[in-house]
Design an enzyme around this catalytic site. Structure first.
Site, PDB file in Angstrom:
ATOM      1  CE  LYS A 190      -1.968   2.873   2.152  1.00  0.00           C
ATOM      2  NZ  LYS A 190      -1.275   4.591   1.779  1.00  0.00           N
ATOM      3  CD  GLU A 264      13.161   3.098   9.864  1.00  0.00           C
ATOM      4  OE1 GLU A 264      12.497   3.420  10.821  1.00  0.00           O
ATOM      5  OE2 GLU A 264      12.775   2.784   8.575  1.00  0.00           O
ATOM      6  CB  CYS A 299      13.376   7.669  10.272  1.00  0.00           C
ATOM      7  SG  CYS A 299      13.551   6.968   8.652  1.00  0.00           S
ATOM      8  CD  GLU A 401      10.012  11.148  13.070  1.00  0.00           C
ATOM      9  OE1 GLU A 401       9.431  10.813  12.841  1.00  0.00           O
ATOM     10  OE2 GLU A 401      11.671  10.787  12.012  1.00  0.00           O
TER      11      GLU A 401
HETATM   12  P1  NAI Z   1       2.142   8.299   8.590  1.00  0.00           P
HETATM   13  O1  NAI Z   1       2.556   7.071   9.232  1.00  0.00           O
HETATM   14  O2  NAI Z   1       0.414   8.535   8.485  1.00  0.00           O
HETATM   15  O3  NAI Z   1       1.586   7.222   6.785  1.00  0.00           O
HETATM   16  C1  NAI Z   1       3.202   6.301   6.705  1.00  0.00           C
HETATM   17  C2  NAI Z   1       1.661   5.198   5.673  1.00  0.00           C
HETATM   18  O4  NAI Z   1       0.972   4.852   6.631  1.00  0.00           O
HETATM   19  C3  NAI Z   1       1.233   6.344   4.014  1.00  0.00           C
HETATM   20  O5  NAI Z   1       0.989   4.693   3.552  1.00  0.00           O
HETATM   21  C4  NAI Z   1      -1.037   6.077   4.618  1.00  0.00           C
HETATM   22  O6  NAI Z   1      -1.298   5.819   4.112  1.00  0.00           O
HETATM   23  C5  NAI Z   1      -0.106   4.953   5.934  1.00  0.00           C
HETATM   24  N1  NAI Z   1      -1.149   4.689   6.835  1.00  0.00           N
HETATM   25  C6  NAI Z   1      -1.540   6.256   7.957  1.00  0.00           C
HETATM   26  N2  NAI Z   1      -3.376   5.794   8.116  1.00  0.00           N
HETATM   27  C7  NAI Z   1      -3.009   4.429   8.419  1.00  0.00           C
HETATM   28  C8  NAI Z   1      -3.922   2.947   8.962  1.00  0.00           C
HETATM   29  N3  NAI Z   1      -4.508   3.900  10.091  1.00  0.00           N
HETATM   30  N4  NAI Z   1      -4.038   2.215   8.908  1.00  0.00           N
HETATM   31  C9  NAI Z   1      -3.550   2.200   7.964  1.00  0.00           C
HETATM   32  N5  NAI Z   1      -2.177   2.317   7.459  1.00  0.00           N
HETATM   33  C10 NAI Z   1      -2.120   3.432   7.193  1.00  0.00           C
HETATM   34  O7  NAI Z   1       3.032   9.240   8.487  1.00  0.00           O
HETATM   35  P2  NAI Z   1       2.320  10.826   7.487  1.00  0.00           P
HETATM   36  O8  NAI Z   1       0.866  11.001   8.160  1.00  0.00           O
HETATM   37  O9  NAI Z   1       2.756  10.362   5.975  1.00  0.00           O
HETATM   38  O10 NAI Z   1       3.986  11.694   8.226  1.00  0.00           O
HETATM   39  C11 NAI Z   1       3.921  12.103   9.791  1.00  0.00           C
HETATM   40  C12 NAI Z   1       4.589  12.099  10.119  1.00  0.00           C
HETATM   41  O11 NAI Z   1       4.731  10.813  10.283  1.00  0.00           O
HETATM   42  C13 NAI Z   1       5.820  12.935   9.844  1.00  0.00           C
HETATM   43  O12 NAI Z   1       6.007  13.913   9.944  1.00  0.00           O
HETATM   44  C14 NAI Z   1       6.842  12.028  10.397  1.00  0.00           C
HETATM   45  O13 NAI Z   1       6.975  12.524  11.306  1.00  0.00           O
HETATM   46  C15 NAI Z   1       6.546  10.339   9.710  1.00  0.00           C
HETATM   47  N6  NAI Z   1       7.088   9.995   9.077  1.00  0.00           N
HETATM   48  C16 NAI Z   1       8.138   8.900   9.832  1.00  0.00           C
HETATM   49  C17 NAI Z   1       8.637   8.101   8.582  1.00  0.00           C
HETATM   50  C18 NAI Z   1       9.355   6.881   8.618  1.00  0.00           C
HETATM   51  O14 NAI Z   1      10.355   7.304   7.647  1.00  0.00           O
HETATM   52  N7  NAI Z   1      10.449   6.587  10.255  1.00  0.00           N
HETATM   53  C19 NAI Z   1       7.998   8.542   6.930  1.00  0.00           C
HETATM   54  C20 NAI Z   1       7.085   8.937   7.172  1.00  0.00           C
HETATM   55  C21 NAI Z   1       6.678   9.792   8.154  1.00  0.00           C
END
Ligand code: NAI
Ligand code: MG
Length: 499
Positions: A190, A264, A299, A401
Site C-alpha cells: 500500500k 520502522e 527518519c 520529529e
Molecule cells: P503516516 O505514518 O501516517 O503514513 C505512512 C503510511 O501509513 C502511508 O502509506 C499511510 O497511508 C499509511 N497509514 C496512515 N494511517 C494508516 C492506518 N490507520 N492504517 C494503515 N495505514 C495507514 O505518516 P504521514 O502522515 O505521512 O507523516 C506524518 C509524520 O510521520 C511525519 O511528519 C514524520 O514525522 C513521520 N514519518 C516518518 C517516516 C519514517 O521514515 N520513519 C516516514 C514518513 C513519515
C-alpha cells in the site's frame, strides 16, 4: 506476467498521466472497484500531475485472494530460482532508473541529481543483493537423541502486507518486498498517498518477470486502504515504515489477529562532536546526516547535534557555510541540490515548528541557502534549511520529529553530559560520535541507545547492515540477511524417529 516489454518513458508528466487510475493486482493494471481517484500533486508547483486510483477494502480483498493463490506456487520454486527472478527484476530496473528517478522527483519534490536518481539506483541494487540470498534460507539440525533426526526449516509466512511512506518510497519498499519475496511470500504494497507513482511503475516493471499475484500494489488512503490490508484475515505479516502514531495503530490491529509486525518508525538521532574531532569531516557528516538534500525528511536525520564548547561556534559557522552553498530549485533540474517539502500539510507542520523554535528564549534560527526565485516555483513547498542554536535538549524542537530541514546544535562541556542528553530521547534509531580518541569512540558505541551507532561517519542504509530502531523508533531490523530470516519466515521443527 505483463506481456510487452516496457520501454522507459523519460517525460515524467507523460508517465504520470499513463499511470493514472491504476492499481496493480494479480499482474494486471486495473482501476479501483469504486472507480474513485485522488490527485497527485507536484510539490514544486502544486500542479496536478496524475489522478491515482483510490483503493479500498474491496480492492484489498481481490488483491489478497490473488496473492494467496500465487504464493502457493511461488513457494514451491527453489529458493535460488526465486532469488534469480528477483535479481532479473533488479537488472531490468537498471534500464528504468532514469525514468523512475524523474517520476519520483516530479511527485515528491526531491532533487533529481542529489536524491531521486540515487534512490532509483539503490532500489535496483537492493533487489540484486537480496536475490543472491535465496540459498541462505537454511535451517538447523538439532542434537536431540540418537536415532532421532531433528531439524528446523524456514518456511514462508504467506501473504505479506507492506505499508510504506513517501520520503524514500522506492528504497523503503525494496527493503520489504525483496526479502519477503525471496523467502517465498507474496506481497501486497500500500503506497503513500503523496507518492504513489514511482513505486507503481517499479512494480509494473517487475511484473514483467514475476508470476502474477506475487507482487501487487495498491494506492489509497491509510484508514480506507491500509487498515483493511492489515486487518484482512489472509494477510499473515505486516511490515510498515512511517510515523510512530500510525505504527502503534498497526501494531494494535495486527495484535487482534496475532500476526507478526515489523515497524520502522521515527527518530531524533543524536550526533556528538568532540573537541578533538576532525571538524571538516564532522561538518560534512552533519550535512549528510541531516539529509539536507532531502529537506531533512528522513527518519535518521541528525536533528540533534551536540557540539563540545571549544569548537561549537566554528562548527556552526562551517555548517551554515556548507548549507548556504547548496542550491534550492526545481527538483527536475540537474543543478538543484535541495528540492521541496512533500505536501502542504508537511510544509505547514515544518513551518510551525520553526516559528515555535524562534520563540524560545536564547534561540537563534540560522537560515541557510536561498529560496528559488523562479516564477513557476512560487507556489512550491520550499523551506530554507534552519540550524537552531540556543535550543535545549528538553525543548519541543529537540524532542519531536520535525521531518523537515531543521536541526538543533546544542553546546556541551563534558562528554558524560553529551551521552546523557543524547540518550534522553523517546527515540533510538541512529547515533554518531565524532572524535579522534579511540577510547571515547568505543565507550560511546557501547552506551549510545540506538539501533545503529557510527563513529566518524554518517552513512545511509547499506545492504547487509541491519537497520532498525529501539524505543519508540520501532521493532525489528531491515536491510540484512538477518532481517529476511527473522521477519519473513517462520520456523518449523521436524523430528524423524529412525529407531
Ligand atoms: P503516516 O505514518 O501516517 O503514513 C505512512 C503510511 O501509513 C502511508 O502509506 C499511510 O497511508 C499509511 N497509514 C496512515 N494511517 C494508516 C492506518 N490507520 N492504517 C494503515 N495505514 C495507514 O505518516 P504521514 O502522515 O505521512 O507523516 C506524518 C509524520 O510521520 C511525519 O511528519 C514524520 O514525522 C513521520 N514519518 C516518518 C517516516 C519514517 O521514515 N520513519 C516516514 C514518513 C513519515
Ligand atoms: Mg498520517
Amino acid at each position: 506476467m505483463l506481456q510487452n516489454r516496457l520501454e522507459p518513458v523519460l517525460d515524467p508528466r507523460a508517465l504520470a498521466r499513463a499511470l493514472s487510475n491504476k492499481l496493480l493486482i494479480d499482474g494486471t493494471l486495473v482501476p479501483a472497484v469504486s472507480g474513485r481517484t485522488f490527485p497527485v500533486v507536484n510539490p514544486a508547483t502544486q500542479e496536478r500531475v496524475a489522478d491515482a486510483a483510490e483503493g479500498a477494502a474491496g480492492d484489498v480483498d481481490v488483491a489478497v485472494k490473488a496473492a494467496a493463490k500465487a504464493q502457493k506456487s511461488w513457494a514451491k520454486l527453489a529458493a535460488r530460482e526465486r532469488g534469480k527472478l528477483i535479481q532479473e527484476c533488479g537488472r531490468l530496473l537498471n534500464d528504468h532508473v532514469e525514468e523512475i528517478a524523474r517520476l519520483i522527483a516530479l511527485e515528491t519534490g526531491k532533487a533529481l541529481r542529489t536524491e531521486s536518481r540515487v534512490e532509483a539506483g539503490v532500489f535496483a541494487d537492493i533487489l540484486t543483493f537480496y536475490g543472491g540470498l535465496g540459498s541462505e534460507l537454511k535451517g538447523e539440525s538439532v542434537p536431540f537423541k540418537p536415532g532421532m533426526l531433528t531439524l528446523t526449516q524456514r518456511e514462508p509466512i504467506g501473504v505479506v502486507g507492506t505499508i510504506i511512506p513517501w520520503n524514500v518510497p522506492l528504497l523503503l519498499m525494496a527493503l520489504k518486498i525483496a526479502p519477503a519475496m525471496v523467502a517465498g511470500n507474496s506481497v501486497i504494497v500500500k503506497s503513500a498517498e503523496e507518492a504513489p507513482l514511482a513505486v507503481l511503475r517499479a512494480c509494473q516493471v517487475m511484473n514483467q518477470i514475476l508470476p502474477p499475484g506475487v507482487l501487487s500494489i495498491l494506492s489509497g488512503d491509510g484508514p480506507q486502504c491500509g487498515a483493511p490490508l492489515v486487518e484482512h484475515k489472509g494477510v499473515g505479516k505486516v511490515t510498515f515504515t512511517g510515523s510512530v502514531e500510525t505504527g502503534k495503530l498497526i501494531y494494535k490491529m495486527a495484535s487482534a489477529k496475532l500476526i507478526p509486525v515489523t515497524l520502522e518508525l521515527g527518530g531524533k538521532s543524536p550526533m556528538i562532536v568532540m573537541n578533538d574531532a576532525d571538524l571538516d569531516k564532522a561538518v560534512d557528516g552533519a550535512v549528510i546526516g541531516m539529509r539536507f538534500t532531502r529537506q531533512g525528511q528522513s527518519c535518521t536525520a541528525s536533528s540533534r547535534i551536540f557540539v563540545q564548547d571549544a569548537i561549537h561556534d566554528a562548527f556552526v559557522a562551517k555548517l551554515k557555510a556548507k548549507v548556504d552553498a547548496m542550491k534550492m530549485g526545481d527538483p527536475l533540474e540537474e543543478g538543484t541540490d535541495i528540492g521541496t517539502i512533500i505536501s502542504q500539510q508537511q510544509f505547514d507542520k515544518v513551518k510551525s515548528y520553526i516559528a515555535f523554535g524562534e520563540k524560545a528564549a536564547g534561540a537563534v534560527a540560522h537560515r541557510c541557502s536561498a529560496l528559488p526565485r523562479n516564477k513557476e516555483l512560487e507556489r512550491g513547498f520550499y523551506v530554507q534549511p534552519v540550524i537552531f542554536t540556543g535550543i535545549s535538549n528538553d525543548h519541543k524542537l529537540a524532542r519531536e520529529e520535525i521531518f523537515g530541514p531543521v536541526t538543533c546544535v546544542i553546546k556541551f562541556k563534558e562528554y558524560e553530559d553529551a551521552i546523557r542528553q543524547a540518550n534522553d530521547s523517546d527515540f533510538g534509531l541512529a547515533a554518531t560520535i565524532w572524535t579522534r580518541d579511540l577510547k571515547t569512540a568505543l565507550d560511546a558505541t557501547q552506551r549510545l541507545e540506538a539501533g545503529l551507532v557510527q563513529v566518524n561517519q554518517n552513512l545511509v542504509v547499506q545492504a547487509n547492515m541491519s537497520y532498525g530502531g529501539i524505543k519508540q523508533s520501532g521493532l525489528g531490523k531491515e536491510a540484512s540477511l538477518e532481517s529476511m530470516l527473522e521477519h519473513f519466515t517462520q520456523k518449523k521443527t521436524i523430528i524423524i524417529n529412525l529407531n
